[in-house]
Write an enzyme that holds these catalytic residues in place. Sequence first.
Site, PDB file in Angstrom:
ATOM      1  N   HIS A  89       1.559  -0.866  -0.234  1.00 14.33           N
ATOM      2  CA  HIS A  89      -0.001   0.111  -0.042  1.00 14.33           C
ATOM      3  C   HIS A  89       0.498   1.490   0.435  1.00 14.33           C
ATOM      4  CE1 HIS A  89       0.046   0.935   4.441  1.00 14.33           C
ATOM      5  NE2 HIS A  89       0.690  -0.110   4.622  1.00 14.33           N
ATOM      6  N   ASP A  91      -0.713   3.950   0.571  1.00 15.30           N
ATOM      7  CA  ASP A  91      -0.494   5.847   1.660  1.00 15.30           C
ATOM      8  C   ASP A  91      -0.244   5.825   2.850  1.00 15.30           C
ATOM      9  OD1 ASP A  91      -2.378   3.161   1.934  1.00 15.30           O
ATOM     10  OD2 ASP A  91      -3.946   4.388   2.422  1.00 15.30           O
ATOM     11  N   ASP A 122       6.217   1.329   7.610  1.00 13.79           N
ATOM     12  CA  ASP A 122       4.938   1.409   6.641  1.00 13.79           C
ATOM     13  C   ASP A 122       4.434   2.093   6.026  1.00 13.79           C
ATOM     14  OD1 ASP A 122       2.238   0.180   6.965  1.00 13.79           O
ATOM     15  OD2 ASP A 122       1.745   1.116   8.646  1.00 13.79           O
ATOM     16  N   GLU A 155      -5.092   1.334   2.633  1.00 14.22           N
ATOM     17  CA  GLU A 155      -5.033   0.780   3.407  1.00 14.22           C
ATOM     18  C   GLU A 155      -5.006   1.279   4.775  1.00 14.22           C
ATOM     19  OE1 GLU A 155      -3.031  -2.384   6.609  1.00 14.22           O
ATOM     20  OE2 GLU A 155      -2.498  -0.241   5.493  1.00 14.22           O
ATOM     21  N   ASP A 182       4.241  -5.903   3.532  1.00 13.28           N
ATOM     22  CA  ASP A 182       4.278  -5.040   4.156  1.00 13.28           C
ATOM     23  C   ASP A 182       3.875  -5.711   6.012  1.00 13.28           C
ATOM     24  OD1 ASP A 182       2.410  -3.229   5.765  1.00 13.28           O
ATOM     25  OD2 ASP A 182       0.341  -3.485   5.447  1.00 13.28           O
ATOM     26  N   HIS A 215     -27.010  24.972  29.824  1.00 13.67           N
ATOM     27  CA  HIS A 215     -26.106  25.444  30.824  1.00 13.67           C
ATOM     28  C   HIS A 215     -26.143  24.497  31.920  1.00 13.67           C
ATOM     29  CE1 HIS A 215     -25.578  27.789  34.342  1.00 13.67           C
ATOM     30  NE2 HIS A 215     -24.513  29.221  33.501  1.00 13.67           N
ATOM     31  N   THR A 317     -18.712  25.901  31.869  1.00 11.45           N
ATOM     32  CA  THR A 317     -19.575  25.029  31.793  1.00 11.45           C
ATOM     33  C   THR A 317     -20.617  24.761  31.115  1.00 11.45           C
ATOM     34  OG1 THR A 317     -21.081  27.481  32.374  1.00 11.45           O
ATOM     35  CG2 THR A 317     -18.843  26.159  34.096  1.00 11.45           C
ATOM     36  N   ARG A 330      -9.713  -5.682  18.032  1.00  8.76           N
ATOM     37  CA  ARG A 330      -8.859  -6.347  16.864  1.00  8.76           C
ATOM     38  C   ARG A 330      -8.820  -7.372  17.516  1.00  8.76           C
ATOM     39  NH1 ARG A 330      -4.761  -3.280  13.309  1.00  8.76           N
ATOM     40  NH2 ARG A 330      -4.815  -1.564  14.460  1.00  8.76           N
ATOM     41  N   SER A 401      -3.289  -5.604  11.615  1.00 10.26           N
ATOM     42  CA  SER A 401      -3.923  -5.683  10.744  1.00 10.26           C
ATOM     43  C   SER A 401      -3.969  -5.835   9.321  1.00 10.26           C
ATOM     44  CB  SER A 401      -5.341  -5.172  10.689  1.00 10.26           C
ATOM     45  OG  SER A 401      -5.964  -5.635  11.955  1.00 10.26           O
ATOM     46  N   HIS A 429       2.883   4.569  12.124  1.00 10.24           N
ATOM     47  CA  HIS A 429       1.103   5.776  12.852  1.00 10.24           C
ATOM     48  C   HIS A 429       2.629   6.757  13.942  1.00 10.24           C
ATOM     49  CE1 HIS A 429      -0.912   2.489  11.415  1.00 10.24           C
ATOM     50  NE2 HIS A 429      -0.443   2.227  10.726  1.00 10.24           N
TER      51      HIS A 429
HETATM   52  N1  BES Z   1       1.535  -2.222   7.858  1.00  8.80           N
HETATM   53  C1  BES Z   1       0.350  -1.930   9.317  1.00  8.80           C
HETATM   54  C2  BES Z   1       0.027  -3.583   9.709  1.00  8.80           C
HETATM   55  C3  BES Z   1       1.549  -4.096  10.550  1.00  8.80           C
HETATM   56  C4  BES Z   1       1.647  -3.664  11.383  1.00  8.80           C
HETATM   57  C5  BES Z   1       1.949  -5.497   9.740  1.00  8.80           C
HETATM   58  C6  BES Z   1       2.421  -4.317  11.723  1.00  8.80           C
HETATM   59  C7  BES Z   1       2.706  -6.155  10.108  1.00  8.80           C
HETATM   60  C8  BES Z   1       3.401  -5.417  11.514  1.00  8.80           C
HETATM   61  C9  BES Z   1      -0.380  -1.576   8.436  1.00  8.80           C
HETATM   62  O1  BES Z   1      -0.759  -0.946   7.455  1.00  8.80           O
HETATM   63  C10 BES Z   1      -1.907  -1.408   9.331  1.00  8.80           C
HETATM   64  O2  BES Z   1      -1.068   0.158  10.255  1.00  8.80           O
HETATM   65  N2  BES Z   1      -2.950  -1.953   9.227  1.00  8.80           N
HETATM   66  C11 BES Z   1      -4.238  -1.125   9.944  1.00  8.80           C
HETATM   67  C12 BES Z   1      -4.986  -1.967   9.452  1.00  8.80           C
HETATM   68  C13 BES Z   1      -6.379  -1.774   9.575  1.00  8.80           C
HETATM   69  C14 BES Z   1      -6.762   0.286   9.114  1.00  8.80           C
HETATM   70  C15 BES Z   1      -7.548  -1.900   8.774  1.00  8.80           C
HETATM   71  C16 BES Z   1      -4.131  -1.748  11.660  1.00  8.80           C
HETATM   72  O3  BES Z   1      -3.401  -2.552  11.317  1.00  8.80           O
HETATM   73  O4  BES Z   1      -4.429  -0.857  12.233  1.00  8.80           O
HETATM   74 MN    MN Z   2       1.389  -0.814   6.675  1.00  8.58          MN
END
Ligand code: BES
Ligand code: MN
Length: 456
Positions: A89, A91, A122, A155, A182, A215, A317, A330, A401, A429
């Site tokens: 991916h 993005d 990532d 993704e 990924d 209020h 308030t 998850r 995921s 992230h």
């Molecule tokens: N690359 C990550 C998932 C990942 C993290 C795989 C560490 C292996 C090692 C992926 O881009 C990601 O963050 N996915 C999201 C998916 C969600 C938005 C459906 C996630 O896991 O939060």
């Molecule tokens: Mn990823």
Amino acid sequence: MAALDAALTHVRSHHDAYLEQLTTLLAIPSVSTLSEHRPDILRTAEWLRDALNCVGMTRAELMPTPLHPMVYAEWLGAPGKPTVLVYGHYDVQPADPLDEWDSPPFEPTVRGDCLYARGVSDMKGQIFAQIKAVEALALQGKLPVNLKYLLEGEEEIGSPSLDAFIEAHRDLLACDFVLNCDSGILAPDLPSLVYALRGLAYFELEVRGPGKDLHSGLFGGSVHNPAQVLCELVAGMHDADGRVTLPGFYDAVVPLDDEERRQIARWPMTDDAWRAMTGAPRLWGEAGYTTLERVGGRPTLEVNGLVSGFIGEGAKTVLPARALAKLSCRLVPEQDPAAIKSMLEHYLAENTPNTVTWRLRELSHGPGALMDRHAAPVRAAAKALKDVFGMEPVFRREGGSIPVVGVLQEKLGVESVLLGFGLPDDSIHGPNEKQHLPTLFKGIETYVRFLAGFQA
Ligand code: BES
Ligand code: MN
């Protein structure tokens, strides 16, 4: 063999060039969730299309979806050889909080052995490494396998266009197996292969009380505060042992077997080191499981965000009219996201007082996945990792995921090999995302060996 050696030599003499090229890819802020970045999404897709053209793909194009385009490419010049579908991916997540970055997220910067930029681990770095491996092999002559590429731009927002795209392009995407880049390994000197991913079910819960903000002095004590109700509902979703209380939540969960628990215990990660990565004062989680078992093999329910009332500077308030929570679960591979939604609805129906109203919206869901550790492509990946890192990889479950893995299993019946070179402390992230460069360069060599292994 000669071609393999020549390809590896090529890789080893091009680290500087790679760094320069990767920098141009990382400088484009392809944040999928923010609409002002649409042009950047497009430029990134074009960058990759052009790169795939340059390494000899006979077809490379952007294919539209309702949101961000897919990049599709192929080279099918090795009849009789396996066809590998490479997934990635392009993005990235938003870069916030911006003021916590030591260098700007879209101005890639080397510090020590690492390259810092949003999306470097990532996963633009991983896609880039895979393409450079193909380039190194292509320079030696014919590629050892047929290749197809599917690079998506959604993704990080839950892959909303993916199911329909795969459904509509079954023939185009037909392959023997998927190479999903990924992913990551456990440490620079500890290769690993992921054989399970958690699924995800993401919701927005809104609680409404009064028709408008009131209020809090004039009306406080006379109507139920929706922020308070929301907090009580959310607090009731876990018990004192850290277990999720939604009735039925664990019904489908298959317990980890002893062999899996032994494999997980091989991971030389202490609770202390894990705690240090998080920065939290103490670890917390479901009773009866180790930290790594909780992350890899157990489902969770998380509060991802809470919004209500006045959140500006100083005091106001107010008795808010509404409160909103972003919640996500998850899920282990056996759990069905649709079933989780009805459990949540049931819990809300049973526990919400009639002094407020509530609405649950599902924002996205994706299946988990369990992969066959003994499949031939997985064994080939294990061998490539051993040849480059000098050690058998550890097999492990990943807590994150990647929806496409389960979707491709379900819709095309194909298995994925997860081979990527991020590290657990890359801060994906988060602020100061990084990629360890020596590991990325070894990753290029691993992809070369993996693909060349199908030569025979
Ligand atoms: N690359 C990550 C998932 C990942 C993290 C795989 C560490 C292996 C090692 C992926 O881009 C990601 O963050 N996915 C999201 C998916 C969600 C938005 C459906 C996630 O896991 O939060
Ligand atoms: Mn990823």
